[in-house]
Design a protein around this motif. Structure first.
Motif, PDB file in Angstrom:
ATOM      1  N   PHE A  62       0.283  38.615 -16.854  1.00 17.49           N
ATOM      2  CA  PHE A  62      -0.887  38.069 -16.165  1.00 17.49           C
ATOM      3  C   PHE A  62      -0.736  38.039 -14.645  1.00 17.49           C
ATOM      4  N   GLU A  63       0.470  37.836 -14.143  1.00  8.62           N
ATOM      5  CA  GLU A  63       0.686  37.776 -12.700  1.00  8.62           C
ATOM      6  C   GLU A  63       1.080  39.130 -12.118  1.00  8.62           C
ATOM      7  N   ALA A  64       1.933  39.855 -12.818  1.00  9.58           N
ATOM      8  CA  ALA A  64       2.464  41.108 -12.281  1.00  9.58           C
ATOM      9  C   ALA A  64       1.642  42.327 -12.666  1.00  9.58           C
ATOM     10  N   GLY A  65       0.753  42.186 -13.651  1.00  7.91           N
ATOM     11  CA  GLY A  65       0.016  43.340 -14.129  1.00  7.91           C
ATOM     12  C   GLY A  65       0.818  44.103 -15.167  1.00  7.91           C
ATOM     13  N   PRO A  66       0.398  45.317 -15.501  1.00  4.23           N
ATOM     14  CA  PRO A  66       1.094  46.076 -16.543  1.00  4.23           C
ATOM     15  C   PRO A  66       2.408  46.664 -16.043  1.00  4.23           C
ATOM     16  N   VAL A  67       3.393  46.672 -16.918  1.00  2.00           N
ATOM     17  CA  VAL A  67       4.656  47.354 -16.634  1.00  2.00           C
ATOM     18  C   VAL A  67       4.412  48.849 -16.782  1.00  2.00           C
ATOM     19  N   GLY A  68       4.924  49.622 -15.829  1.00  2.00           N
ATOM     20  CA  GLY A  68       4.656  51.051 -15.825  1.00  2.00           C
ATOM     21  C   GLY A  68       5.724  51.880 -16.510  1.00  2.00           C
ATOM     22  N   ARG A  69       5.791  53.102 -16.100  1.00  4.83           N
ATOM     23  CA  ARG A  69       6.643  54.128 -16.707  1.00  4.83           C
ATOM     24  C   ARG A  69       8.127  53.761 -16.645  1.00  4.83           C
ATOM     25  N   LEU A 238      13.209  30.308 -20.641  1.00  2.59           N
ATOM     26  CA  LEU A 238      14.001  31.507 -20.354  1.00  2.59           C
ATOM     27  C   LEU A 238      13.146  32.613 -19.748  1.00  2.59           C
ATOM     28  N   PHE A 239      12.001  32.883 -20.333  1.00  2.00           N
ATOM     29  CA  PHE A 239      11.169  33.971 -19.835  1.00  2.00           C
ATOM     30  C   PHE A 239      10.734  33.710 -18.393  1.00  2.00           C
ATOM     31  N   SER A 240      10.379  32.475 -18.075  1.00  2.10           N
ATOM     32  CA  SER A 240       9.975  32.136 -16.713  1.00  2.10           C
ATOM     33  C   SER A 240      11.135  32.319 -15.739  1.00  2.10           C
ATOM     34  N   LEU A 241      12.318  31.862 -16.120  1.00  3.00           N
ATOM     35  CA  LEU A 241      13.493  32.009 -15.257  1.00  3.00           C
ATOM     36  C   LEU A 241      13.809  33.483 -15.007  1.00  3.00           C
ATOM     37  N   LEU A 242      13.797  34.280 -16.064  1.00  3.59           N
ATOM     38  CA  LEU A 242      14.118  35.702 -15.917  1.00  3.59           C
ATOM     39  C   LEU A 242      13.105  36.412 -15.040  1.00  3.59           C
ATOM     40  N   HIS A 243      11.833  36.136 -15.249  1.00  2.78           N
ATOM     41  CA  HIS A 243      10.793  36.797 -14.465  1.00  2.78           C
ATOM     42  C   HIS A 243      10.936  36.479 -12.986  1.00  2.78           C
ATOM     43  N   GLU A 244      11.162  35.202 -12.669  1.00  2.00           N
ATOM     44  CA  GLU A 244      11.320  34.807 -11.265  1.00  2.00           C
ATOM     45  C   GLU A 244      12.603  35.376 -10.673  1.00  2.00           C
ATOM     46  N   ALA A 273      14.669  38.641 -27.524  1.00  2.00           N
ATOM     47  CA  ALA A 273      15.398  39.561 -26.646  1.00  2.00           C
ATOM     48  C   ALA A 273      14.477  40.634 -26.087  1.00  2.00           C
ATOM     49  N   ALA A 274      13.606  41.179 -26.930  1.00  2.00           N
ATOM     50  CA  ALA A 274      12.679  42.219 -26.478  1.00  2.00           C
ATOM     51  C   ALA A 274      11.742  41.679 -25.409  1.00  2.00           C
ATOM     52  N   ARG A 275      11.233  40.483 -25.609  1.00  2.00           N
ATOM     53  CA  ARG A 275      10.326  39.905 -24.616  1.00  2.00           C
ATOM     54  C   ARG A 275      11.056  39.494 -23.346  1.00  2.00           C
ATOM     55  N   ALA A 276      12.319  39.166 -23.466  1.00  2.00           N
ATOM     56  CA  ALA A 276      13.112  38.916 -22.258  1.00  2.00           C
ATOM     57  C   ALA A 276      13.178  40.179 -21.404  1.00  2.00           C
ATOM     58  N   VAL A 277      13.386  41.321 -22.041  1.00  2.00           N
ATOM     59  CA  VAL A 277      13.384  42.595 -21.323  1.00  2.00           C
ATOM     60  C   VAL A 277      12.038  42.808 -20.636  1.00  2.00           C
ATOM     61  N   ALA A 278      10.959  42.546 -21.348  1.00  2.00           N
ATOM     62  CA  ALA A 278       9.621  42.742 -20.786  1.00  2.00           C
ATOM     63  C   ALA A 278       9.412  41.860 -19.563  1.00  2.00           C
ATOM     64  N   HIS A 279       9.822  40.610 -19.625  1.00  2.00           N
ATOM     65  CA  HIS A 279       9.635  39.695 -18.496  1.00  2.00           C
ATOM     66  C   HIS A 279      10.460  40.125 -17.281  1.00  2.00           C
ATOM     67  N   VAL A 280      11.658  40.625 -17.514  1.00  2.00           N
ATOM     68  CA  VAL A 280      12.450  41.121 -16.385  1.00  2.00           C
ATOM     69  C   VAL A 280      11.793  42.340 -15.752  1.00  2.00           C
ATOM     70  N   LEU A 281      11.354  43.275 -16.568  1.00  2.00           N
ATOM     71  CA  LEU A 281      10.717  44.477 -16.016  1.00  2.00           C
ATOM     72  C   LEU A 281       9.449  44.129 -15.249  1.00  2.00           C
ATOM     73  N   ALA A 282       8.692  43.148 -15.721  1.00  2.00           N
ATOM     74  CA  ALA A 282       7.512  42.704 -14.974  1.00  2.00           C
ATOM     75  C   ALA A 282       7.901  42.054 -13.660  1.00  2.00           C
ATOM     76  N   GLY A 283       9.018  41.311 -13.662  1.00  2.00           N
ATOM     77  CA  GLY A 283       9.489  40.694 -12.428  1.00  2.00           C
ATOM     78  C   GLY A 283       9.941  41.721 -11.405  1.00  2.00           C
ATOM     79  N   VAL A 284      10.645  42.729 -11.865  1.00  2.00           N
ATOM     80  CA  VAL A 284      11.133  43.776 -10.975  1.00  2.00           C
ATOM     81  C   VAL A 284       9.966  44.538 -10.340  1.00  2.00           C
ATOM     82  N   SER A 285       8.874  44.699 -11.091  1.00  2.00           N
ATOM     83  CA  SER A 285       7.748  45.497 -10.610  1.00  2.00           C
ATOM     84  C   SER A 285       6.837  44.740  -9.660  1.00  2.00           C
ATOM     85  N   ARG A 286       7.076  43.447  -9.458  1.00  2.00           N
ATOM     86  CA  ARG A 286       6.193  42.659  -8.580  1.00  2.00           C
ATOM     87  C   ARG A 286       6.274  43.115  -7.141  1.00  2.00           C
TER      88      ARG A 286
END
Length: 286
Positions: A62-69, A238-244, A273-286
């Protein structure tokens, strides 16, 4: 029922190779190894299970938008010799992945030594989301990675989500000499302040590595780990911490370790674990 508007990680994940890592913003690599685990084995089966779970997760944050390629470069051909030899082999194989943003799907916590070693030419710190300190002395194992990495030149360590009564006093004193512990209770009181404390401990480093040991989650949320215990983080915390944490530009890589599908219940740990990966990738793409 399928929806043509749904974009899943399986839709944006391309099959590629380690040699082509620089062509992608992020790459996923599996480390099917649990030959060093102190507790119950099973983490060797995690890479494929996490991949399968991630493939059906939608890409939109919702904040970072879609994770890309991004790319999946497959599983490392890990030779099961001594733990130390395995760690060195991992380090040699994964070094080229730092031309991108590597996401390591472990595997037990001994893999951390190989994953972090290529960063140690620069001032490097680790934020370890873990119930335990993993600073044991002795022969290399899933309990020794941060003592090993300190001996190799790691500059700083912050352990977030550590639990009372899950470590021994000498190891707590060892970490007090050069690192920081942020307990699960501290996260529960104020997760933003807890993360600030972790980053304060890494002030001055040039590169940061994020490590997630799935046992940082409460046993009710992650039964499929080597050493599940009560009193841990919630998945939401956890997801919030990882994303930030991932949004810091110094963050150079991420790993998920100690997810053991054979010990899981209704794929709870694998899906977390899978969603943790997703939250990190969304954080990196911000």
């Amino acid at each position: 029922m399928t929806d043509p508007n749904d974009e899943l990680f399986g839709d944006v994940m391309e099959t590629s190779s380690i040699e082509a890592a620089a062509e992608y913003p992020a790459v996923v690599v599996g480390e099917p190894y649990d030959g060093a685990v102190i507790g119950r084995p099973g983490a060797a089966e995690a890479p494929d299970a996490i991949r399968q779970a991630l493939a059906s997760v939608k890409t939109h944050h919702f904040e970072a938008g879609p994770v890309g390629r991004l790319a999946d470069v497959g599983n490392l051909p890990i030779a099961r010799e001594t733990v130390a030899e395995t760690q060195d082999a991992i380090a040699e194989q994964v070094a080229p992945l730092y031309a991108s943003f590597p996401v390591f799907l472990g595997g037990d916590n001994a893999c951390t030594v190989g994953n972090v070693t290529p960063l140690l030419d620069d001032a490097t710190g680790v934020i370890s989301f873990d119930a335990h300190l993993d600073c044991r002395a002795g022969e290399p194992s899933s309990g020794t990675p941060y003592r090993q990495l300190r001996d190799r030149g790691l500059d700083a360590l912050a352990v977030v989500g550590a639990r009372h009564f899950e470590t021994s006093t000498p190891y707590a004193e060892y970490l007090d000499e050069w690192g920081t512990v942020v307990t699960a209770e501290a996260v529960g009181r104020d997760s933003e302040d807890a993360l600030d404390t972790a980053f304060d401990a890494l002030d001055g480093v040039e590169r940061i590595f994020l490590s997630l040991d799935c046992d940082v989650l409460d046993a009710s949320a992650a039964p499929g780990v080597s050493a599940p215990t009560p009193g841990g983080l919630t998945t939401r915390e956890l997801f919030s911490l990882l994303h930030e944490a991932a949004s810091d530009p110094r963050v150079a890589g991420f790993e998920v370790v100690e997810c053991a599908p054979p010990l899981d219940r209704e794929e709870m740990t694998v899906r977390a674990a899978a969603r943790a990966v997703a939250h990190v990738l969304a954080g990196v793409s911000r």
